[in-house]
Design an enzyme around this catalytic site. Structure first.
Site, PDB file in Angstrom:
ATOM      1  N   LYS A 177       0.841  -1.212   0.000  1.00 38.60           N
ATOM      2  CA  LYS A 177       0.000   0.000   0.000  1.00 38.60           C
ATOM      3  C   LYS A 177       0.870   1.254   0.000  1.00 38.60           C
ATOM      4  CE  LYS A 177      -1.896  -0.862   3.989  1.00 38.60           C
ATOM      5  NZ  LYS A 177      -1.331  -2.148   4.414  1.00 38.60           N
TER       6      LYS A 177
ATOM      7  N   ARG B  36      -8.842   1.019   9.403  1.00 36.53           N
ATOM      8  CA  ARG B  36      -8.292  -0.289   9.724  1.00 36.53           C
ATOM      9  C   ARG B  36      -9.265  -1.137  10.534  1.00 36.53           C
ATOM     10  NH1 ARG B  36      -2.661   0.680   9.082  1.00 36.53           N
ATOM     11  NH2 ARG B  36      -1.429  -1.210   9.344  1.00 36.53           N
TER      12      ARG B  36
ATOM     13  N   ARG C 289      11.867  -6.323   4.994  1.00 35.85           N
ATOM     14  CA  ARG C 289      11.794  -4.889   5.316  1.00 35.85           C
ATOM     15  C   ARG C 289      12.388  -4.617   6.700  1.00 35.85           C
ATOM     16  NH1 ARG C 289       6.087  -1.886   5.053  1.00 35.85           N
ATOM     17  NH2 ARG C 289       5.762  -2.952   7.023  1.00 35.85           N
TER      18      ARG C 289
ATOM     19  N   ARG D 228      12.661  -1.513  10.956  1.00 35.23           N
ATOM     20  CA  ARG D 228      11.393  -1.150  11.599  1.00 35.23           C
ATOM     21  C   ARG D 228      11.113  -2.065  12.774  1.00 35.23           C
ATOM     22  NH1 ARG D 228       6.186   0.209   7.907  1.00 35.23           N
ATOM     23  NH2 ARG D 228       5.131  -0.917   9.584  1.00 35.23           N
TER      24      ARG D 228
ATOM     25  N   ARG E 148       0.428  -8.881  13.632  1.00 30.09           N
ATOM     26  CA  ARG E 148      -0.160  -7.881  12.730  1.00 30.09           C
ATOM     27  C   ARG E 148      -1.066  -8.544  11.700  1.00 30.09           C
ATOM     28  NH1 ARG E 148       5.076  -5.310  10.739  1.00 30.09           N
ATOM     29  NH2 ARG E 148       3.828  -4.071   9.325  1.00 30.09           N
TER      30      ARG E 148
HETATM   31  P1  ADP Z   1       1.589  -1.971   7.756  1.00 27.10           P
HETATM   32  O1  ADP Z   1       0.470  -1.643   6.822  1.00 27.10           O
HETATM   33  O2  ADP Z   1       2.783  -2.510   7.049  1.00 27.10           O
HETATM   34  O3  ADP Z   1       1.141  -2.801   8.925  1.00 27.10           O
HETATM   35  P2  ADP Z   1       1.621   0.773   8.738  1.00 27.10           P
HETATM   36  O4  ADP Z   1       2.802   1.628   8.553  1.00 27.10           O
HETATM   37  O5  ADP Z   1       0.398   1.111   7.962  1.00 27.10           O
HETATM   38  O6  ADP Z   1       2.154  -0.667   8.423  1.00 27.10           O
HETATM   39  O7  ADP Z   1       1.201   0.728  10.289  1.00 27.10           O
HETATM   40  C1  ADP Z   1       2.106   0.393  11.301  1.00 27.10           C
HETATM   41  C2  ADP Z   1       1.394   0.331  12.658  1.00 27.10           C
HETATM   42  O8  ADP Z   1       0.825   1.628  12.975  1.00 27.10           O
HETATM   43  C3  ADP Z   1       0.220  -0.630  12.766  1.00 27.10           C
HETATM   44  O9  ADP Z   1       0.614  -1.948  13.047  1.00 27.10           O
HETATM   45  C4  ADP Z   1      -0.590   0.007  13.918  1.00 27.10           C
HETATM   46  O10 ADP Z   1      -0.032  -0.279  15.171  1.00 27.10           O
HETATM   47  C5  ADP Z   1      -0.423   1.491  13.672  1.00 27.10           C
HETATM   48  N1  ADP Z   1      -1.510   2.047  12.849  1.00 27.10           N
HETATM   49  C6  ADP Z   1      -1.386   2.575  11.588  1.00 27.10           C
HETATM   50  N2  ADP Z   1      -2.577   2.998  11.134  1.00 27.10           N
HETATM   51  C7  ADP Z   1      -3.485   2.733  12.098  1.00 27.10           C
HETATM   52  C8  ADP Z   1      -4.886   2.916  12.238  1.00 27.10           C
HETATM   53  N3  ADP Z   1      -5.623   3.451  11.246  1.00 27.10           N
HETATM   54  N4  ADP Z   1      -5.497   2.534  13.394  1.00 27.10           N
HETATM   55  C9  ADP Z   1      -4.785   1.995  14.384  1.00 27.10           C
HETATM   56  N5  ADP Z   1      -3.464   1.772  14.329  1.00 27.10           N
HETATM   57  C10 ADP Z   1      -2.807   2.140  13.210  1.00 27.10           C
END
Ligand code: ADP
Length: 187
Positions: free
Chosen positions: A14, A89, A128, A134, A145
């Site tokens: 994404k 999410r 990654r 990260r 996750r």
């Molecule tokens: P990925 O899609 O690879 O899991 P992101 O960078 O989108 O990584 O998100 C990393 C972390 O940030 C998530 O695992 C969560 O803890 C938090 N996070 C991101 N967006 C949201 C959201 N909309 N609601 C709750 N937590 C979020």
């Protein structure tokens, strides 16, 4: 006017696609993950609260996310559109987004769902973790996750599909092929 929501499991691409596409369309890429990571690295109140959840692979509580999205989508730079990556999410966030977008008169074009098999996701995320260091790309956290994605985020596929707002792309293809498909959908 380009307004797209990117949906997909962690590691689906994404962020990669949204980043490239935002340059192409000249609209901001709004990534809740990026916003949270920058809050963590700056040591802000939000960052301090979010860090534990992120490192455990849990969703950060809605109460920390919703105002942030409302503010971001009310900024002047989103007038040409936006690409939303990592939000919504869960169903509560999706309902919040519906209400917010109606309120501010910014309907989205569609939700782009990137489809990638689990084994590919895990190997991408492990890689990654090695490349970017990260904190949430470690094996235990990755598994959580994916689990959290299945339970909380995946139901959004049906949520948007039933409203004919969903477009799915096979994300298990070279980056430029996915970008080309995305381009076809949006143009
Ligand atoms: P990925 O899609 O690879 O899991 P992101 O960078 O989108 O990584 O998100 C990393 C972390 O940030 C998530 O695992 C969560 O803890 C938090 N996070 C991101 N967006 C949201 C959201 N909309 N609601 C709750 N937590 C979020």
């Amino acid at each position: 006017m380009t307004r797209l929501v990117f949906l997909g499991p962690p590691g689906a691409g994404k962020g990669t696609q949204a980043k490239q596409f935002s340059v192409l369309c000249a609209v901001p890429h709004i990534s809740t993950g990026d916003i949270l990571r920058s809050a963590v690295s700056q040591g802000t109140e939000l960052g301090k609260k979010a860090q534990l959840y992120m490192n455990a692979g849990e969703l950060v509580p809605d109460v920390l996310i919703l105002d942030l999205i409302r503010e971001r989508l009310s900024s002047p730079d989103v007038s040409p559109g936006w690409l939303l990556d990592g939000f919504p999410r869960n169903v509560e966030q999706a309902i919040f987004l519906d209400t917010l977008l109606e309120e501010i008169g910014q309907p989205f074009e569609c939700v782009v769902n990137l489809d990638v098999p689990d084994e590919v996701l895990v190997s991408r995320l492990v890689q990654r973790g090695l490349d970017e260091g990260r904190a949430d790309d470690t094996e235990g956290t990755i598994r959580n996750r994916l689990e959290v994605y299945r339970q909380r985020t995946e139901p959004l596929i049906d949520f948007y599909r039933s409203r004919q707002q969903l477009v799915s792309i096979d994300g298990n293809q070279p980056i430029e092929v996915v970008t080309a498909e995305l381009n076809k959908i949006v143009s």
